[in-house]
Design an enzyme around this catalytic site. Structure first.
Site, PDB file in Angstrom:
ATOM      1  N   TYR A   1       4.412   3.610  -0.571  1.00  0.00           N
ATOM      2  CA  TYR A   1       4.001   2.374   0.230  1.00  0.00           C
ATOM      3  C   TYR A   1       5.431   1.728   0.394  1.00  0.00           C
ATOM      4  CZ  TYR A   1      -0.736   3.523  -0.657  1.00  0.00           C
ATOM      5  OH  TYR A   1      -1.826   4.221  -0.577  1.00  0.00           O
ATOM      6  N   SER A   2       5.618   0.161   0.391  1.00  0.00           N
ATOM      7  CA  SER A   2       6.850  -0.100   1.217  1.00  0.00           C
ATOM      8  C   SER A   2       8.182   0.068   0.179  1.00  0.00           C
ATOM      9  CB  SER A   2       6.785  -1.686   0.962  1.00  0.00           C
ATOM     10  OG  SER A   2       5.983  -2.004   2.285  1.00  0.00           O
ATOM     11  N   VAL A   3       7.999   0.695  -1.170  1.00  0.00           N
ATOM     12  CA  VAL A   3       9.122   1.129  -1.860  1.00  0.00           C
ATOM     13  C   VAL A   3      10.105   2.065  -0.829  1.00  0.00           C
ATOM     14  CG1 VAL A   3       9.970   3.052  -3.542  1.00  0.00           C
ATOM     15  CG2 VAL A   3       8.559   0.830  -4.356  1.00  0.00           C
TER      16      VAL A   3
ATOM     17  N   LYS B   1      10.614   1.597   2.016  1.00  0.00           N
ATOM     18  CA  LYS B   1      11.693   0.814   3.007  1.00  0.00           C
ATOM     19  C   LYS B   1      13.105   0.832   2.153  1.00  0.00           C
ATOM     20  CE  LYS B   1       8.524  -2.758   4.984  1.00  0.00           C
ATOM     21  NZ  LYS B   1       7.234  -2.062   4.460  1.00  0.00           N
TER      22      LYS B   1
ATOM     23  N   TYR C   1       7.630 -10.651   7.453  1.00  0.00           N
ATOM     24  CA  TYR C   1       7.720  -9.348   6.823  1.00  0.00           C
ATOM     25  C   TYR C   1       7.177  -8.439   7.826  1.00  0.00           C
ATOM     26  CZ  TYR C   1       7.065  -5.657   3.451  1.00  0.00           C
ATOM     27  OH  TYR C   1       7.219  -4.466   2.476  1.00  0.00           O
TER      28      TYR C   1
END
Length: 384
Positions: free
Chosen positions: A73-75, A77, A163
């Site tokens: 998921y946003s890890v 990024k 975000y």
């Protein structure tokens, strides 16, 4: 108790003697139900000092495997941020250049003056797609970046931040592609995994599908998560537009069909050991690959304050990376990295030499910080 709550509480793996308290904290999370199955890795100055996994994989009660992979998921990024940092380090990308210098088509609808550092810190005003997008559409790279290039911003770029949950990966990823001629996923493997043993991909080869541990979703509690949840459900808000087109839940990337394309804000697939090793590229030690000058540039604060999308708490960003803040303290001053939907976290703190990665199969969708991370991070801090 449900099957998912009957997790084995003894962790497998290794901790250096100084970090034995981290094992205690990890097992406590399994014992009290904060975690179902999880993995944790910590490097210090390039040396692996914590390498743990434990609990159960899923509702079948199967033990959590040593070779488990997770959708980040946003890890993801943060890994995108490391790839961008490598291009900044070589001079292929200039943070103070206007985005159209790399991506001319972007310079329309009031976006001609957007700088790369603004684009990469949620300031471009493009947190949501302005036309209906399906899960399948996310795999259409050219379609997504063309649409975003033509789209008018939701605010005057550089004046606010919000975000960019899914769009950030396409926006920064297209700058990466235009500057280098290669995609984020290809550069990740070429620059950080030349020996091919790093278990980290943005665009997962299908032969690894069986190793992916799926997320178990959960509902927000009536407390701290309620305001953000209401905003996500309220039509006409930026929060709703960002998280409902398509609907962003743990299930979005539980589908193997969503693991193969490159979606650099959300669908990277990693093991904890490799994530921590990736972050060791920004601290002193044998794994350093990014210069200290570039590290200080990308962790320099770009924005801090009210977030137009994550309305619950203020957010603080450098270039792509989230910075230590009350919302996600990490190890405090100097820490930078990124969390992921429901509980994943990976970051580095160059001052202490720590690179940390935690992956879990139990989503907690309330705003961070969560109890289990406090427990783990406190144990790491105590070891230091």
């Amino acid at each position: 108790m449900s099957t998912m709550q009957h997790a084995a509480v003894a962790a497998s793996g290794y901790t250096a003697p100084r970090f034995s308290g981290v094992r205690d904290a990890f097992e406590s999370n399994l014992r009290n139900g904060d975690d179902i199955g999880a993995s944790l890795a910590v490097y210090r100055h390039g040396e692996l000092v914590v390498d743990l996994w434990g609990g159960i994989r899923d509702t079948s009660g199967t033990p959590y495997p040593e070779d488990a992979l997770h959708v980040g998921y946003s890890v993801t990024k943060g890994v995108l941020g490391l790839v961008l940092a490598s291009l900044i380090d070589t001079g292929e990308v200039d943070l103070d250049a206007p985005v159209p210098a790399y991506w001319p088509e972007f310079g329309v609808a009031g976006k001609d003056g957007v700088l790369v550092r603004e684009l990469a810190s949620h300031q471009a005003g493009l947190p949501a797609f302005d036309e209906p997008v399906t899960k399948a559409d996310l795999a259409d790279w050219d379609g997504r970046v063309c649409r975003l290039a033509s789209q008018a911003p939701a605010w005057s770029p550089g004046t606010q931040h919000g975000y960019h949950a899914l769009t950030l990966g396409y926006l920064v990823g297209e700058v990466v592609r235009r500057a280098s001629g290669k995609s984020v996923g290809v550069l990740l493997r070429e620059r950080f995994a030349p020996d091919a043993d790093l278990q980290a991909w943005i665009g997962l080869p299908a032969q690894h599908n069986r190793r992916v541990v799926r997320y178990q979703d959960a509902s927000p509690t009536p407390g701290v998560g309620a305001f953000l949840a209401r905003a996500s459900e309220t039509s006409g808000t930026l929060t709703h537009a960002t998280f409902s087109n398509p609907v962003v839940t743990a299930d979005l990337f539980n589908d193997p069909a969503s693991w193969q394309p490159e979606i650099p804000a959300a669908n990277g697939v990693f093991d904890a050991r490799s994530l921590a090793r990736l972050y060791s590229s920004v601290v002193n030690g044998p794994l350093r690959a990014i210069s200290p000058i570039t590290v200080d540039r990308v962790r320099h604060q770009q924005v801090y304050g009210p977030d137009e999308v994550l309305v619950e708490q203020p957010t603080r960003f450098g270039t792509v990376f989230a910075l230590s803040s009350p919302r996600q303290p990490m190890l405090g001053h100097g820490s930078f990295g990124h969390d992921g939907l429901g509980g994943h976290l990976a970051f580095a703190q160059p001052e202490s030499g720590i690179a940390f990665a935690f992956l879990t199969n139990r989503a907690i969708p309330d705003p961070t910080p969560h109890t289990r991370l406090w427990r783990l991070l406190s144990a790491v801090a105590a070891a230091l």
